[in-house]
Design a protein around this motif. Structure first.
Motif, PDB file in Angstrom:
ATOM      1  N   ILE A  91       0.862  -1.180   0.000  1.00  0.00           N
ATOM      2  CA  ILE A  91       0.000   0.000   0.000  1.00  0.00           C
ATOM      3  C   ILE A  91       0.899   1.229   0.000  1.00  0.00           C
ATOM      4  O   ILE A  91       1.857   1.308   0.783  1.00  0.00           O
ATOM      5  N   ALA A  92       0.626   2.175  -0.885  1.00  0.00           N
ATOM      6  CA  ALA A  92       1.380   3.430  -0.947  1.00  0.00           C
ATOM      7  C   ALA A  92       0.412   4.586  -0.767  1.00  0.00           C
ATOM      8  O   ALA A  92      -0.648   4.623  -1.392  1.00  0.00           O
ATOM      9  N   VAL A  93       0.800   5.542   0.085  1.00  0.00           N
ATOM     10  CA  VAL A  93      -0.089   6.641   0.456  1.00  0.00           C
ATOM     11  C   VAL A  93       0.575   7.974   0.166  1.00  0.00           C
ATOM     12  O   VAL A  93       1.636   8.289   0.720  1.00  0.00           O
ATOM     13  N   SER A 134      -4.023  16.033  -3.230  1.00  0.00           N
ATOM     14  CA  SER A 134      -4.813  15.501  -2.125  1.00  0.00           C
ATOM     15  C   SER A 134      -4.304  14.094  -1.827  1.00  0.00           C
ATOM     16  O   SER A 134      -3.296  13.656  -2.383  1.00  0.00           O
ATOM     17  N   ILE A 135      -4.983  13.381  -0.953  1.00  0.00           N
ATOM     18  CA  ILE A 135      -4.529  12.043  -0.567  1.00  0.00           C
ATOM     19  C   ILE A 135      -4.898  11.034  -1.646  1.00  0.00           C
ATOM     20  O   ILE A 135      -6.036  10.984  -2.106  1.00  0.00           O
ATOM     21  N   TRP A 136      -3.918  10.215  -2.025  1.00  0.00           N
ATOM     22  CA  TRP A 136      -4.156   9.099  -2.947  1.00  0.00           C
ATOM     23  C   TRP A 136      -3.590   7.831  -2.337  1.00  0.00           C
ATOM     24  O   TRP A 136      -2.480   7.842  -1.789  1.00  0.00           O
ATOM     25  N   ILE A 137      -4.345   6.761  -2.433  1.00  0.00           N
ATOM     26  CA  ILE A 137      -3.919   5.465  -1.891  1.00  0.00           C
ATOM     27  C   ILE A 137      -3.959   4.423  -3.001  1.00  0.00           C
ATOM     28  O   ILE A 137      -4.996   4.212  -3.627  1.00  0.00           O
ATOM     29  N   ALA A 138      -2.811   3.800  -3.246  1.00  0.00           N
ATOM     30  CA  ALA A 138      -2.730   2.706  -4.221  1.00  0.00           C
ATOM     31  C   ALA A 138      -2.428   1.411  -3.474  1.00  0.00           C
ATOM     32  O   ALA A 138      -1.767   1.417  -2.430  1.00  0.00           O
ATOM     33  N   GLU A 139      -2.903   0.307  -4.022  1.00  0.00           N
ATOM     34  CA  GLU A 139      -2.714  -0.985  -3.367  1.00  0.00           C
ATOM     35  C   GLU A 139      -2.519  -2.076  -4.408  1.00  0.00           C
ATOM     36  O   GLU A 139      -3.191  -2.093  -5.436  1.00  0.00           O
ATOM     37  N   ARG A 140      -1.583  -2.964  -4.111  1.00  0.00           N
ATOM     38  CA  ARG A 140      -1.354  -4.132  -4.962  1.00  0.00           C
ATOM     39  C   ARG A 140      -1.271  -5.351  -4.063  1.00  0.00           C
ATOM     40  O   ARG A 140      -0.517  -5.380  -3.092  1.00  0.00           O
ATOM     41  N   GLY A 141      -2.077  -6.375  -4.395  1.00  0.00           N
ATOM     42  CA  GLY A 141      -2.111  -7.582  -3.591  1.00  0.00           C
ATOM     43  C   GLY A 141      -1.913  -8.821  -4.430  1.00  0.00           C
ATOM     44  O   GLY A 141      -1.521  -8.750  -5.599  1.00  0.00           O
ATOM     45  N   PRO A 142      -2.194  -9.979  -3.870  1.00  0.00           N
ATOM     46  CA  PRO A 142      -1.997 -11.237  -4.596  1.00  0.00           C
ATOM     47  C   PRO A 142      -2.789 -11.325  -5.898  1.00  0.00           C
ATOM     48  O   PRO A 142      -2.385 -12.035  -6.821  1.00  0.00           O
ATOM     49  N   LYS A 143      -3.900 -10.608  -5.975  1.00  0.00           N
ATOM     50  CA  LYS A 143      -4.732 -10.641  -7.181  1.00  0.00           C
ATOM     51  C   LYS A 143      -4.497  -9.434  -8.094  1.00  0.00           C
ATOM     52  O   LYS A 143      -5.264  -9.191  -9.022  1.00  0.00           O
ATOM     53  N   GLY A 144      -3.427  -8.678  -7.823  1.00  0.00           N
ATOM     54  CA  GLY A 144      -3.120  -7.531  -8.665  1.00  0.00           C
ATOM     55  C   GLY A 144      -3.507  -6.222  -8.021  1.00  0.00           C
ATOM     56  O   GLY A 144      -3.641  -6.121  -6.789  1.00  0.00           O
TER      57      GLY A 144
END
Length: 290
Positions: A8-10, A24-34
């Motif tokens: 997770i990157a914030v 503004s605030i942006w949150i990106a996430e990468r997990g086992p399913k992409g």
């Protein structure tokens, strides 16, 4: 085998009111399913509530998560003892957390807190600086006036390595990170409390890459170290998405541990970096790629 299952990157923000879109605030996430859809929460409290939900789900699933925030996790050597009375990062975090008020509408007292900290730092010490004219006090100026950086440096060691990084003392104007730090560290403290026993702060509690055993590791990132897709707007979103993909790719290649390590050139400063200043993930590792 990768160290983490989820990244997770914030991109943080010190806005004085709810805001979306650019800066503004942006949150990106990468997990086992992409990749998960990137989020653009309007407030800091909403952002942290979402992060807590995602971490709860990851812990429940037995997944390990790395969370990166793009604001400084430390101050230059010597600042902690002057502000908090103890030359230790955790004491400084606690001192900031104790004084900051930041409500659910993004209204905060960060300039008043900076003014109070300047009084502790002393007339011949370093100074927080930069604020609207309406927030100026006897202790806090709109510009860098009266600051002395002879005993406590203007920049951390890592900020002299990460080209373009701003000083933690600057609170206002383009590119400043000081306000994000004052308003971000109390939110990371909330995460530490919420996930006590499951979370570690990199590099302070992990000794860089040597003890990355916690289910959740939270560290400082600096997206400007890496390239990003310039066709994606706004830039904040593009950089966060690039960060989680890069961390995942490095981890898949067995290189994320190196990105979390201290570069050899700075081994003689390891103790002070772990005590107070911290580091930026990947900084100083030239040519590191997946």
């Amino acid at each position: 085998m990768p160290i983490f299952d989820r990244y997770i990157a914030v991109d943080w923000s010190a806005n004085n009111g709810p805001k979306t879109g650019k800066d503004s605030i942006w949150i990106a996430e990468r997990g086992p399913k992409g990749d998960a859809p990137s989020l653009n929460p309007r407030t800091r409290s909403t952002a942290v509530a979402h992060i807590m939900e995602r971490l709860d789900a990851a812990v429940e699933a037995g997944q390990r998560t790395f969370v990166g925030f793009d604001f400084p996790f430390g101050y230059p050597l010597g600042a902690a003892s002057r502000i908090a009375g103890d030359a230790n990062w955790s004491a400084l975090w606690a001192a900031i957390d104790q004084e900051i008020v930041d409500d659910d509408r993004n209204r905060s007292n960060r300039f008043l807190v900076a003014s109070m900290f300047n009084a502790r730092l002393g007339q011949n010490g370093p100074r927080f600086w930069g604020c609207p004219a309406s927030a100026r006090t006897d202790q806090l100026s709109t510009h860098k006036i009266g600051a002395c950086f002879s005993d406590v440096a203007e920049f951390r060691t890592v900020e002299r390595v990460a080209r373009g990084a701003k000083s933690t003392w600057q609170l206002f104007y383009n590119g400043s990170v000081g306000s994000q730090c004052l308003l971000g560290l109390p939110q990371v403290q909330r995460l530490r409390s919420r996930f006590a026993g499951k979370v570690a702060i990199w590099p302070f509690e992990t000794d860089f890459e040597r003890s990355i055993d916690a289910s959740i590791v939270i560290g400082e990132i600096y997206p400007s170290l890496d390239s990003y897709d310039q066709s994606v707007l706004p830039k904040d979103r593009a950089q966060m998405e690039a960060q989680v993909r890069r961390f995942s790719a490095l981890d898949d290649a067995g290189l994320f541990g190196k990105a979390l390590s201290l570069p050899d050139d700075f081994f003689d400063q390891r103790a002070s970096l772990l005590a107070e200043e911290g580091w930026i993930v990947g900084a100083g590792h030239k040519g590191l790629s997946a």
